[in-house]
Design a protein around this motif. Structure first.
Motif, short mmCIF file in Angstrom:
data_model
loop_
_atom_site.label_atom_id
_atom_site.label_comp_id
_atom_site.label_asym_id
_atom_site.label_seq_id
_atom_site.Cartn_x
_atom_site.Cartn_y
_atom_site.Cartn_z
N LEU A 99 5.87 -5.25 -9.44
CA LEU A 99 6.78 -6.22 -10.03
C LEU A 99 6.59 -6.15 -11.55
O LEU A 99 5.49 -6.35 -12.06
CB LEU A 99 6.47 -7.63 -9.53
CG LEU A 99 7.34 -8.75 -10.09
CD1 LEU A 99 8.79 -8.58 -9.63
CD2 LEU A 99 6.80 -10.12 -9.67
N VAL A 100 7.67 -5.85 -12.27
CA VAL A 100 7.59 -5.68 -13.72
C VAL A 100 8.29 -6.85 -14.39
O VAL A 100 9.40 -7.23 -14.01
CB VAL A 100 8.25 -4.36 -14.16
CG1 VAL A 100 8.18 -4.21 -15.67
CG2 VAL A 100 7.57 -3.17 -13.48
N TYR A 101 7.64 -7.43 -15.39
CA TYR A 101 8.18 -8.58 -16.10
C TYR A 101 9.05 -8.11 -17.27
O TYR A 101 8.73 -8.31 -18.45
CB TYR A 101 7.04 -9.47 -16.59
CG TYR A 101 6.25 -10.09 -15.45
CD1 TYR A 101 5.37 -9.31 -14.71
CD2 TYR A 101 6.38 -11.43 -15.13
CE1 TYR A 101 4.64 -9.86 -13.65
CE2 TYR A 101 5.67 -11.99 -14.08
CZ TYR A 101 4.80 -11.20 -13.35
OH TYR A 101 4.10 -11.74 -12.31
N ALA A 102 10.15 -7.47 -16.93
CA ALA A 102 11.11 -6.96 -17.92
C ALA A 102 12.45 -6.77 -17.22
O ALA A 102 12.50 -6.59 -16.01
CB ALA A 102 10.62 -5.65 -18.52
N PRO A 103 13.56 -6.83 -17.97
CA PRO A 103 14.88 -6.65 -17.36
C PRO A 103 15.01 -5.28 -16.69
O PRO A 103 14.48 -4.27 -17.17
CB PRO A 103 15.84 -6.76 -18.55
CG PRO A 103 15.08 -7.54 -19.58
CD PRO A 103 13.65 -7.14 -19.41
N ALA A 104 15.73 -5.24 -15.57
CA ALA A 104 15.89 -4.00 -14.82
C ALA A 104 16.53 -2.90 -15.66
O ALA A 104 16.15 -1.73 -15.56
CB ALA A 104 16.72 -4.26 -13.57
N ALA A 105 17.50 -3.26 -16.49
CA ALA A 105 18.19 -2.25 -17.30
C ALA A 105 17.22 -1.55 -18.24
O ALA A 105 17.28 -0.32 -18.42
CB ALA A 105 19.33 -2.89 -18.09
N THR A 106 16.31 -2.31 -18.84
CA THR A 106 15.34 -1.73 -19.76
C THR A 106 14.38 -0.80 -19.02
O THR A 106 14.11 0.32 -19.48
CB THR A 106 14.53 -2.84 -20.45
OG1 THR A 106 15.43 -3.70 -21.16
CG2 THR A 106 13.50 -2.26 -21.40
N VAL A 107 13.89 -1.26 -17.88
CA VAL A 107 12.94 -0.45 -17.11
C VAL A 107 13.62 0.80 -16.57
O VAL A 107 13.07 1.90 -16.59
CB VAL A 107 12.35 -1.29 -15.96
CG1 VAL A 107 11.48 -0.43 -15.06
CG2 VAL A 107 11.56 -2.46 -16.53
N ARG A 108 14.86 0.65 -16.10
CA ARG A 108 15.59 1.79 -15.54
C ARG A 108 15.82 2.85 -16.60
O ARG A 108 15.75 4.05 -16.31
CB ARG A 108 16.92 1.31 -14.95
CG ARG A 108 17.63 2.36 -14.10
CD ARG A 108 18.86 1.78 -13.43
NE ARG A 108 18.51 0.79 -12.41
CZ ARG A 108 18.78 -0.49 -12.51
NH1 ARG A 108 19.42 -0.98 -13.57
NH2 ARG A 108 18.44 -1.32 -11.52
N GLN A 109 16.07 2.43 -17.81
CA GLN A 109 16.32 3.38 -18.89
C GLN A 109 15.06 4.20 -19.22
O GLN A 109 15.15 5.38 -19.54
CB GLN A 109 16.79 2.64 -20.14
CG GLN A 109 17.09 3.55 -21.33
CD GLN A 109 17.54 2.75 -22.54
OE1 GLN A 109 17.45 1.53 -22.57
NE2 GLN A 109 18.04 3.45 -23.55
N ARG A 110 13.92 3.56 -19.09
CA ARG A 110 12.68 4.23 -19.48
C ARG A 110 12.06 5.06 -18.36
O ARG A 110 11.60 6.18 -18.59
CB ARG A 110 11.68 3.19 -19.99
CG ARG A 110 12.12 2.50 -21.27
CD ARG A 110 11.07 1.53 -21.76
NE ARG A 110 11.48 0.87 -22.99
CZ ARG A 110 10.77 -0.06 -23.62
NH1 ARG A 110 9.60 -0.43 -23.12
NH2 ARG A 110 11.23 -0.61 -24.73
#
Length: 320
Positions: free
Chosen positions: A246-257
């Motif tokens: 579980l990552v405490y960041a928006p999905a779009a940001t995580v998906r991009q990286r």
């Protein structure tokens, strides 16, 4: 005996390949006397190369580190490897060196013979980087990679020998599509003409690729891209670890990286769930750590233990 200029370049090339050369052996390789070798060494020193000499019966020469980097003499395969590596760095694979990589790449490509530029461009254009930590393991012949890349680019049918995981060897006749770097290995994605289906081949199991001279019209790949095709093919193999965090960041940001290395599902506007399948617990730690965000491991328990081990080592490093 070669002329002085040619011999000097040959001497420089030999000094750059060995840490230390006995004088008699080096003179023999150049086909000159020991006295002529000494003059050639002095000529290199005048050009700024720091050549150290060891006196005596068993004396010899070695190229030492200098105050500035002198020109290097490299062979064709080394030149191609250098240019491809610089391409990777210039694309931002290593933070902070992209600009320098571009400058060096421009200098290297500018003086490259046309035949080498063609090899570099083929490898760059026909290779799909498919995941984090994708540089391939050692053991893949650069000549094989180049032959495959050129066949992909030129849409030329290939024949090669292939050894399966069980040791069975077969001869393959394919229409090559793309090279993919994934999970520290190289793969060739191609349409198998004998089996009438798409396949991915591990390049380290592939031998003697030969172009047939027969061109083909590229087919539509049954996947979003070559990297996705390879991932789908090896994804069905048994893997020891399935990672969920579980990552405490928006999905779009995580998906991009890190989206290309696993799945990213939105939980809410500020949280997402990341899933990965891997045979190593180290690279998921690096991938998650590269996000710069808080995260919590949901599975497996072994990853939690590995994180504790990493945390302890990092703590000791900080404490000096």
């Amino acid at each position: 005996m070669a002329n002085t200029g040619t011999r000097t370049l040959r001497l420089l090339s030999l000094l750059q390949t060995h840490r230390y050369w006995p004088g008699a052996e080096l003179a023999d390789r150049l086909g000159v006397s020991v006295r002529t070798l000494r003059r050639d060494v002095d000529r290199l020193r005048e050009l700024g190369y720091p050549v150290e000499a060891q006196r005596g019966v068993d004396g010899g020469y070695q190229l030492a580190a200098g105050a500035a980097l002198p020109p290097l003499v490299i062979d064709d395969d080394e030149a191609v490897a250098l240019a491809v590596g610089l391409h990777t760095a210039a694309e931002g694979a290593v933070e902070g060196i992209a600009e320098s990589s571009i400058r060096v790449l421009a200098k290297v490509v500018q003086v490259m013979p046309t035949r080498l530029r063609r090899r570099v461009e083929a490898l760059r254009a026909m290779t799909v980087p498919a995941g984090w930590g994708s540089p391939a393991r050692a053991g893949v012949d650069p000549g094989v990679l180049t032959a495959l890349a050129l066949a992909c680019r030129d849409s030329e049918q290939l024949r090669f020998g292939y050894t399966a995981a069980d040791g069975r060897r077969t001869d393959r006749w394919v229409e090559p599509h793309r090279l993919v770097r994934l999970a520290h290995r190289w793969y060739l994605v191609a349409y198998d003409l004998a089996r009438h289906d798409w396949r991915s081949f591990r390049v380290d199991r592939l031998t003697v690729p030969e172009g047939t001279g027969t061109p083909f019209r590229p087919r539509a790949l049954p996947a979003a891209d070559a990297a996705a095709f390879v991932r789908a093919g090896i994804g069905g193999l048994p893997r020891p670890y399935r990672v969920t965090a579980l990552v405490y960041a928006p999905a779009a940001t995580v998906r991009q990286r890190i989206g290309r290395w696993g799945t990213v599902e939105e939980v809410d506007a500020e949280h997402c769930r990341v899933g990965m399948t891997t045979d190593s617990l180290d690279w998921p730690i690096l991938a998650l750590g590269s996000l710069g965000a808080e995260f919590r491991v949901l599975e497996p328990a072994e990853l939690v233990d590995r994180l504790r081990d990493w945390a302890a080592r990092f703590d000791r490093a900080v404490r000096g």
